[in-house]
Design a protein around this motif. Structure first.
Motif, PDB file in Angstrom:
ATOM      1  N   PRO A 153       0.712  -1.758  -0.075  1.00 42.28           N
ATOM      2  CA  PRO A 153       0.272  -0.312  -0.162  1.00 42.28           C
ATOM      3  C   PRO A 153       1.049   1.194   0.141  1.00 42.28           C
ATOM      4  O   PRO A 153       0.492   2.222   0.346  1.00 42.28           O
ATOM      5  CB  PRO A 153      -0.767   0.342   1.428  1.00 42.28           C
ATOM      6  CG  PRO A 153       0.157  -1.136   2.136  1.00 42.28           C
ATOM      7  CD  PRO A 153       0.443  -2.391   1.027  1.00 42.28           C
ATOM      8  N   ILE A 154       2.235   0.995   0.045  1.00 39.34           N
ATOM      9  CA  ILE A 154       3.169   1.869   0.203  1.00 39.34           C
ATOM     10  C   ILE A 154       3.013   2.529  -1.632  1.00 39.34           C
ATOM     11  O   ILE A 154       3.269   4.021  -1.597  1.00 39.34           O
ATOM     12  CB  ILE A 154       4.947   1.841   0.478  1.00 39.34           C
ATOM     13  CG1 ILE A 154       4.277   1.780   2.558  1.00 39.34           C
ATOM     14  CG2 ILE A 154       5.470   3.389   0.866  1.00 39.34           C
ATOM     15  CD1 ILE A 154       3.643   2.268   3.222  1.00 39.34           C
ATOM     16  N   LEU A 155       3.247   1.683  -2.358  1.00 35.17           N
ATOM     17  CA  LEU A 155       3.263   2.269  -3.725  1.00 35.17           C
ATOM     18  C   LEU A 155       2.175   2.585  -4.457  1.00 35.17           C
ATOM     19  O   LEU A 155       2.037   3.271  -5.150  1.00 35.17           O
ATOM     20  CB  LEU A 155       4.177   1.399  -4.531  1.00 35.17           C
ATOM     21  CG  LEU A 155       5.761   1.365  -3.848  1.00 35.17           C
ATOM     22  CD1 LEU A 155       6.830   0.662  -4.687  1.00 35.17           C
ATOM     23  CD2 LEU A 155       6.900   2.624  -3.837  1.00 35.17           C
ATOM     24  N   CYS A 156       0.927   1.914  -3.371  1.00 32.25           N
ATOM     25  CA  CYS A 156      -0.238   1.691  -4.637  1.00 32.25           C
ATOM     26  C   CYS A 156      -1.258   1.324  -3.782  1.00 32.25           C
ATOM     27  O   CYS A 156      -1.174   0.084  -3.249  1.00 32.25           O
ATOM     28  CB  CYS A 156      -0.108   0.110  -5.619  1.00 32.25           C
ATOM     29  SG  CYS A 156      -1.600   0.937  -6.749  1.00 32.25           S
ATOM     30  N   LYS A 157      -2.641   1.610  -3.920  1.00 35.55           N
ATOM     31  CA  LYS A 157      -3.655   1.647  -2.890  1.00 35.55           C
ATOM     32  C   LYS A 157      -4.574   0.516  -4.119  1.00 35.55           C
ATOM     33  O   LYS A 157      -5.276   1.733  -4.556  1.00 35.55           O
ATOM     34  CB  LYS A 157      -4.386   2.845  -2.068  1.00 35.55           C
ATOM     35  CG  LYS A 157      -3.090   3.106  -1.080  1.00 35.55           C
ATOM     36  CD  LYS A 157      -3.662   3.872  -0.240  1.00 35.55           C
ATOM     37  CE  LYS A 157      -2.570   4.995   0.584  1.00 35.55           C
ATOM     38  NZ  LYS A 157      -2.153   4.350   1.710  1.00 35.55           N
TER      39      LYS A 157
END
Length: 429
Positions: free
Chosen positions: A185-189
């Motif tokens: 979730p840091i790079l994409c949610k």
């Protein structure tokens, strides 16, 4: 809270005089005052903790943290990423149903979908990750209950067009499941782009240190199970829980509660409290680590792309990469995983890997330490040649999982291993 703060504080907030560090509740059982109290929880397990096959306070804190990071309403941890994907599908499908999946996904998931689920009467129809809306829609029939893909595919490192797959799924009244393991979730949610359910192998970047195996399912709470009309198990009484209707009783988190109350009850693939504690230690530095993985991998990718021994390289952060535009749309970084194809095929790929000194040859990825793997000969060896090609895997492909060592040390190791191929070729000639 922003993500770095959530990594440290979400899920567990100590009260006055309580431990600052999330405690390990090393107990399988919970005590009740009366038989009626126990009976009430068996009627509705959400009323209290009942048994650590369902839930445990340490694991629940981690579940809450991951749900907060992904922007979901609830999450359920499992004993592995494979268990997460299994339960995510079984929560929707029965014998006679099917799912549509991107062909460019992890080989173990292909094996799960193509063989194990097939034995249970659940089929999988594959489409290319680059398929058009029409092609995806044509693969869906009246018995399709979900669409599945990976944000960043393992090991092809392709990027899923989440909004496109979500639109087709929703147009057909079914949810989109996205495995977000490589992106985190840091790079994409994915939920922000239309995904309804998100899964992870927490064994990978979320843990980051190769000390525990685990998985998680996150429920967005956004899919309208009643309006779909294709999921009576969510809207009609469950005889195994005295006639509870999941949507009617629980509302938005109906999906995850059904998974916990039915599937975790019966399969029991819940992680141990100590495993969740170790996972939480990894989660606390996830934001920091993901930024460094991306920085290191970008340096390594720029080195590899110019080497004559490399036939092709896949890393979405590179401007010339096929998925660069999708990466700019969906990702805040391309993770630490790079896929390269070594000229000379399988033999040179193996020579390269066996010549590495710093990087480890291991059946793992997304570790704090650099590691490499030969998918065609290792993790995906169960696939046919046709399936390998469909999954974007060539005989000379090597998956490089860039770790957190000094980037120049990683590059030095890769350089001497590539040089070893040239030395071997010159000796053979």
């Amino acid at each position: 809270m922003r993500d770095d703060t959530k990594c440290l504080h979400a899920g567990y907030t100590p009260k006055n005089s309580e431990p600052r560090v999330m405690p390990i509740v090393q107990s399988t059982t919970y005590v009740f005052d009366s038989t009626d109290d126990v009976a009430a929880v068996f009627d509705d397990p959400t009323k209290a903790l009942i048994y650590s096959r369902f839930a445990n306070p340490t694991v629940m804190a981690v579940e809450e943290k991951i749900a907060a990071l992904e922007g979901g309403v609830a999450a359920m941890c499992t004993s592995s990423g494979q268990a997460a994907n299994l339960l995510a599908i079984l929560n929707l499908c029965s014998a006679g149903d099917n799912v549509v999946a991107s062909s460019q996904i992890y080989g173990g998931t292909i094996n799960l979908f193509s063989f194990t689920l097939k034995k249970l009467g659940i089929e999988c129809h594959y489409v290319n990750v680059d398929a058009s809306e029409e092609e995806i829609s044509n693969a869906i029939d009246s018995n399709t209950k979900a669409v599945f893909g990976e944000t960043i595919a393992n090991p092809a490192v392709s990027v899923l067009d989440i909004e496109k797959f979500a639109k087709v799924a929703h147009d057909n009244g079914i949810p989109l499941i996205v495995d977000n393991t490589f992106a985190t979730p840091i790079l994409c949610k994915p939920i922000e782009f239309g995904a309804d359910i998100v899964t992870h192998s927490t064994t990978k970047y979320m843990d980051g240190h190769a000390v525990q195996g685990g998985g998680v399912i996150v429920d967005s709470g956004n899919f309208d199970w009643k309006a779909s009309g294709k999921f009576p198990d969510f809207t009609e009484p469950d005889d195994s829980y005295h006639g509870i209707t999941y949507v009617g009783t629980y509302g938005k988190p109906a999906y995850i509660l059904k998974a916990r109350m039915q599937l975790m009850r019966d399969f029991g693939c819940y992680p141990a409290a100590h495993s969740a504690f170790l996972l939480n230690l990894g989660l606390e530095t996830l934001g920091l680590r993901m930024r460094q993985y991306c920085e290191n991998a970008t340096k390594v990718a720029n080195f590899l792309k110019d080497r004559e021994e490399i036939e092709s390289i896949s890393y979405p952060a590179l401007e010339e990469d096929k998925y660069h535009e999708l990466a700019k749309k969906y990702l805040k970084g391309s993770s630490g995983v790079i896929s390269v194809v070594i000229k000379g095929g399988r033999d040179n790929a193996i020579k390269f890997m066996d010549s590495l000194k710093l990087a480890s040859n291991e059946v793992h990825v997304a570790d704090i330490r650099t590691c490499v793997l030969h998918p065609a000969g290792e993790t995906h060896r169960q696939l046919t040649d046709e399936q390998l090609i469909a999954a974007g895997i060539e005989p000379g492909m090597v998956r490089v999982s860039v770790g957190l060592e000094d980037a120049d040390d990683i590059i030095d190791d890769l350089k001497q291993a590539l040089d070893a191929i040239n030395k071997a070729d010159s000796l053979n000639s």
